[in-house]
Each structure stands twice: as structure tokens, then as C-alpha cells.
Design a protein around this motif. Structure first.
Motif, PDB file in Angstrom:
ATOM      1  N   PRO A 145      41.965  40.160 -18.882  1.00 40.94           N
ATOM      2  CA  PRO A 145      40.996  39.889 -19.904  1.00 40.94           C
ATOM      3  C   PRO A 145      41.474  39.115 -20.984  1.00 40.94           C
ATOM      4  N   VAL A 146      42.412  39.293 -21.749  1.00 42.20           N
ATOM      5  CA  VAL A 146      42.718  38.740 -22.740  1.00 42.20           C
ATOM      6  C   VAL A 146      43.534  37.250 -22.426  1.00 42.20           C
ATOM      7  N   ALA A 147      44.336  37.714 -20.744  1.00 37.21           N
ATOM      8  CA  ALA A 147      44.582  36.348 -20.520  1.00 37.21           C
ATOM      9  C   ALA A 147      44.197  36.017 -19.768  1.00 37.21           C
ATOM     10  N   ASP A 148      44.323  35.352 -18.747  1.00 32.12           N
ATOM     11  CA  ASP A 148      43.845  35.412 -17.532  1.00 32.12           C
ATOM     12  C   ASP A 148      44.038  35.829 -16.084  1.00 32.12           C
ATOM     13  N   ASN A 149      43.592  35.389 -14.660  1.00 32.75           N
ATOM     14  CA  ASN A 149      43.252  36.579 -13.508  1.00 32.75           C
ATOM     15  C   ASN A 149      44.668  35.737 -13.547  1.00 32.75           C
ATOM     16  N   LEU A 150      45.452  34.012 -13.284  1.00 41.05           N
ATOM     17  CA  LEU A 150      46.284  34.320 -12.521  1.00 41.05           C
ATOM     18  C   LEU A 150      47.729  34.437 -12.974  1.00 41.05           C
ATOM     19  N   THR A 151      47.660  34.217 -14.368  1.00 42.09           N
ATOM     20  CA  THR A 151      48.871  34.176 -15.042  1.00 42.09           C
ATOM     21  C   THR A 151      48.949  36.438 -14.986  1.00 42.09           C
ATOM     22  N   THR A 152      48.086  36.497 -15.440  1.00 43.96           N
ATOM     23  CA  THR A 152      48.564  38.216 -15.275  1.00 43.96           C
ATOM     24  C   THR A 152      48.565  38.540 -13.442  1.00 43.96           C
ATOM     25  N   ALA A 153      48.849  38.077 -12.586  1.00 42.73           N
ATOM     26  CA  ALA A 153      48.333  38.149 -11.402  1.00 42.73           C
ATOM     27  C   ALA A 153      50.476  37.938 -10.806  1.00 42.73           C
ATOM     28  N   LEU A 154      50.392  37.134 -11.614  1.00 38.47           N
ATOM     29  CA  LEU A 154      51.756  36.122 -11.145  1.00 38.47           C
ATOM     30  C   LEU A 154      52.715  37.190 -11.821  1.00 38.47           C
ATOM     31  N   ILE A 155      52.424  37.312 -12.991  1.00 34.72           N
ATOM     32  CA  ILE A 155      53.376  38.516 -13.583  1.00 34.72           C
ATOM     33  C   ILE A 155      53.449  40.531 -12.933  1.00 34.72           C
ATOM     34  N   LEU A 156      52.718  40.559 -12.802  1.00 36.03           N
ATOM     35  CA  LEU A 156      52.324  42.082 -12.179  1.00 36.03           C
ATOM     36  C   LEU A 156      53.221  41.975 -10.550  1.00 36.03           C
ATOM     37  N   SER A 157      53.134  40.931 -10.146  1.00 38.84           N
ATOM     38  CA  SER A 157      52.881  40.592  -8.702  1.00 38.84           C
ATOM     39  C   SER A 157      54.627  40.747  -8.477  1.00 38.84           C
TER      40      SER A 157
END
Length: 449
Positions: A145-157
Motif C-alpha cells: 500500500p505504501v509502495a506498489d504491488n509490483l515493486t513489493t513483489a519484486l523485492i520480496l521474491s
């Protein structure tokens, strides 16, 4: 795959029966066939050993070439096609450059051993696979919610694959958990997903009212995560303190993290306050990273080659996005997406808005949401929030149904695929249906919004 083809066939029959635009011409029918076959090749990439960017790029470019041939052969003024392509290029370039910067930052963080350090700190504490599964999922839900779903998914994957590189019993459920969590987390924030941003910018709901979607988004993800956790092994990743050297962040790594946060903030400010595309703030952040790399080398003698990091990003993922968005833009020009919204008159907004979630998994949530906004059906705020939620989280039903899913497929190439996702897709469907039930109870029965 048969279900996907059947759905597309049904939709094409419904749309073509109205006989508008170019949907019933040879170029419309042929373009739809190319789109279906191309998507099949994308979905079956592991069976045919073809990179998903190749069929996506082919169908995205060829559909518009066919439209150009149709216009030329029939003496049609090409100005409408030219205007449509120019507008599409603008939309794609914004996404393209946004992803380019996000992926570059991730590669720099990898090079600075940020994720290896995070992995060391997690694994050295003796956390089991199940605990790591829940930690990465929770981080994805509350960061997106703070960043965006794509960036978050890339980082945590990236964190996921640094923890374990080979065990599919952990990696596949963990990847699905991250995708679902990132999409669900982005659904209740105005800038957590492109679809929510589009709805907010169209003034269909005030800024704070998106937060009413939190219960449905959170509980839907929680149920899916719990079902997935049943398949995650209970043992721990291999870690021997005597053989595993301690890993720490290299020089400048913490500054890069701070610059990454500043880049995200600048992207949000560009959109919210300055009315500039978010990618403008992202590129500004890239300039800061390059300037810092220059300073780091001059003052400390530490090499941080950002151009080399750009060369390491998944360019095939970027080309995949270009091809898919171009292909869907071609179908939109032909009239398919515009005709789809006529279903609102016959089926009712609730049924259609729920169906948007399934359609966004097959096609793409951005053009589908764009078509709904352009049609502007007469709906209350409760229905606009429903379609925002379904378009946002519906993409999790299929691995390539959302930007987050495609990004994770690129990071876990050969492990997280269409086939491996579909084995657990029923867990995502259960969470999706629960989110719909919670929305109905909250919005329609209790009027809590």
C-alpha cells in the motif's frame, strides 16, 4: 487452459453479436485468434521452452500491423489509429520506465548484499520455512500500500529466492503468497495498484474511503495464506554457523536503501501533488542513484556500476509487458473492451464487477478497468470500490494475471510458472470468494462505508 479458451470464446461471441466497430471484420476476428494463441503460448512457456516475451511481443506488434493493413486496403483515414498508438506508447512508456528503475534498484541492492544480509539474519535466527513464509507474506501485504504491488513483489521474491534456491515445496507456495499479499495489500490503497489509482483519479471514491476495503483484502489474503501454509514444509533451511560466513551490507548499501525509499516518495508526490507521471519521480530517483555512485567512487574508491546493474535486469519481462499491453490496446481499438461493458445493462453491476476480477486474471486489469471507467456505468461508491478490489486482486488467480505475478515469474524462472501456480490456484479462489462475501456483508448488508 481449456477453461481460459472457453471464456474467451464466450466473450468473443457476446461482443461480436453486437456487430460494432471492427469486431466482426476479418481483422477483428484474426486479431482475437492471434491474442488467444499468443496467450496460450505464454501460459505454456515451460512446455514449449519459449520465453514468454517472444509470443507477447509478436502478438502486440502484429495486431496493430494487421489494423494498419486493414485501414490501408480499405482507404480508411489512419489518424484514429495513429492517435491510439501514440496514446498507447505514452501509457506503456510510463510503465516501462517505472519498472526499469525499480528493477535497477533491486539489482543494486542485490550487488550490495542487502538481500543476502536479510536472508542471513532471518535464517541464522533458526526460523522454519513456515515462519519465513508468513513473514514474507505479511511484509508484502503491508508494504504494497505504501509502495506498489509490483515493486513489493519484486523485492520480496528476491528475498525468497536468496533464502532457498531449489526447494519448490517452499518457493512455489511462498511466491504465490507474495503475489496474493502484494495484490491484496495494493487493493485498499489509492496508490497501491494502478487500478486503485485510476479509480481515485477519476473521483469515483474519496482518498480515505479506499481503506474500507481493508477487511475484505486482509481476510481474503489471510485465508489463502493459511491454506498455502499447509503445503509448506515444517523443517528449517540449511544453516551451519561454522560454514556459513556472516554476511553484511557492503559500503553504500544503506544509502541505496534510503535513496530507494526517497524514489518511491518522489514517484507518489509526482502523481499526487504535481500531476506528473509516477515514472518521472522514479527516473529522478535513478539520477540520484547515479550521482551517488559517482560520489562513492570519488570519495571512497568504491565501485558501484549502475549501468552494469541495468544490464542485469530482466529485459524479457519488460518486453513481455510491452507486448501484452500493446496486444490488449489493439483489442481495445478494435472494440472488444468497449463492447464488454454493455454487460452492465443486462447482468447488473455486482455480477459484472465480480466477473471483472476473473477477466482481469485472463487479460490484464489495467485496460479492463480503463474500459469500465470510460463506459462510466451508473454505480454507487460501493460498486466502484468493488470493481477496484476485484480488478486488483483478481489478477492473482493466474500467475501472469497481474504485474506482481509476472515480476515474480521473472525472479523465480522455471520454478514459479503458470503450471505450478495453477496447482494451488484453488486457494487463491477461496480467498477471492471470501473477500467478495466480506464486501457484501460490510457494504450491502451493514452499510459500513
Amino acid at each position: 487452459m481449456r477453461i481460459i479458451l472457453l471464456l474467451l470464446a464466450c466473450f468473443s461471441t457476446i461482443w461480436a453479436s453486437n456487430g460494432e466497430d471492427l469486431t466482426t471484420t476479418w481483422v477483428g476476428i484474426l486479431s482475437l485468434i492471434i491474442f488467444v494463441v499468443g496467450y496460450y503460448m505464454v501460459a505454456a512457456e515451460e512446455n514449449y521452452h519459449i520465453n514468454k516475451a517472444k509470443p507477447a511481443l509478436f502478438m502486440g506488434t502484429f495486431i496493430f500491423l494487421l489494423i494498419g493493413i486493414y485501414n490501408f486496403s480499405n482507404g480508411i483515414d489512419p489518424s484514429a489509429l495513429t492517435h491510439s498508438v501514440e496514446h498507447l506508447i505514452l501509457e506503456i512508456s510510463q510503465i516501462f520506465f517505472f519498472l526499469l528503475v525499480a528493477m535497477t534498484y533491486i539489482e543494486v541492492l542485490i550487488e550490495r548484499q542487502v538481500f543476502d544480509t536479510l536472508k542471513y539474519n532471518l535464517v541464522s535466527k533458526g526460523y522454519s520455512y513456515k515462519k519465513l513464509f508468513w513473514l514474507t507474506g505479511a511484509l508484502a501485504f503491508f508494504i504494497s500500500p505504501v509502495a506498489d504491488n509490483l515493486t513489493t513483489a519484486l523485492i520480496l521474491s528476491t528475498v525468497l529466492v536468496t533464502i532457498e534456491k531449489e526447494n519448490p515445496r517452499f518457493l512455489v507456495p511462498g511466491a504465490i503468497n507474495i503475489v496474493v499479499a502484494a495484490n491484496a495489500g495494493g487493493a485498499w490503497s489509492p496508490f497501491g495498484d494502478i487500478t486503485t489509482l485510476m479509480t481515485w483519479m477519476a473521483e469515483k471514491a474519496p482518498f480515505t474511503d479506499f481503506f474500507y476495503l481493508f477487511p475484505a483484502s486482509f481476510l481474503g489474503w489471510l485465508v489463502t495464506a493459511w491454506l498455502l501454509s499447509l503445503y509448506v514444509p515444517s523443517d528449517k533451511p540449511h544453516f551451519d554457523v561454522t560454514t556459513e560466513p556472516k554476511v553484511s551490507v557492503l559500503m553504500g548499501g544503506k544509502v541505496v536503501i534510503a535513496l530507494g525509499v526517497l524514489t518511491i516518495v518522489s514517484a507518489v508526490l509526482c502523481q499526487q501533488l504535481f500531476k506528473l507521471p509516477p515514472m518521472w519521480g522514479m527516473l529522478f530517483g535513478l539520477s540520484l542513484l547515479k550521482l551517488y555512485s559517482y560520489r562513492l567512487k570519488r570519495k571512497k574508491g568504491e565501485e558501484l556500476n549502475t549501468f552494469k546493474m541495468i544490464g542485469k535486469i530482466e529485459h524479457d519481462t519488460l518486453l513481455f509487458f510491452f507486448g501484452i499491453l500493446a496486444a490488449v490496446g489493439g483489442l481495445h481499438f478494435l472494440g472488444y473492451l468497449d463492447l464488454a461493458v454493455k454487460l452492465y445493462d443486462s447482468a447488473g453491476p455486482t455480477v459484472v464487477n465480480i466477473g471483472v476480477g476473473f477477466l482481469s486474471a485472463i487479460v490484464d486489469n489495467v485496460p479492463v478497468m480503463s474500459a469500465v471507467l470510460k463506459a462510466n456505468p451508473d454505480m454507487g461508491m460501493d460498486q466502484w470500490l468493488l470493481v477496484t478490489m476485484t480488478a486488483g486482486i483478481g489478477g492473482s488467480l493466474i500467475s501472469f494475471g497481474s504485474a506482481a505475478g509476472v515480476g515474480v515469474m521473472g525472479k523465480l524462472r522455471g520454478i514459479y510458472t503458470f503450471g505450478s501456480h495453477m496447482k494451488y490456484a484453488w486457494t487463491v479462489l477461496v480467498g477471492y470468494l471470501l473477500s467478495l462475501i466480506i464486501w457484501y456483508v460490510q457494504f450491502e448488508m451493514l452499510d459500513l462505508y
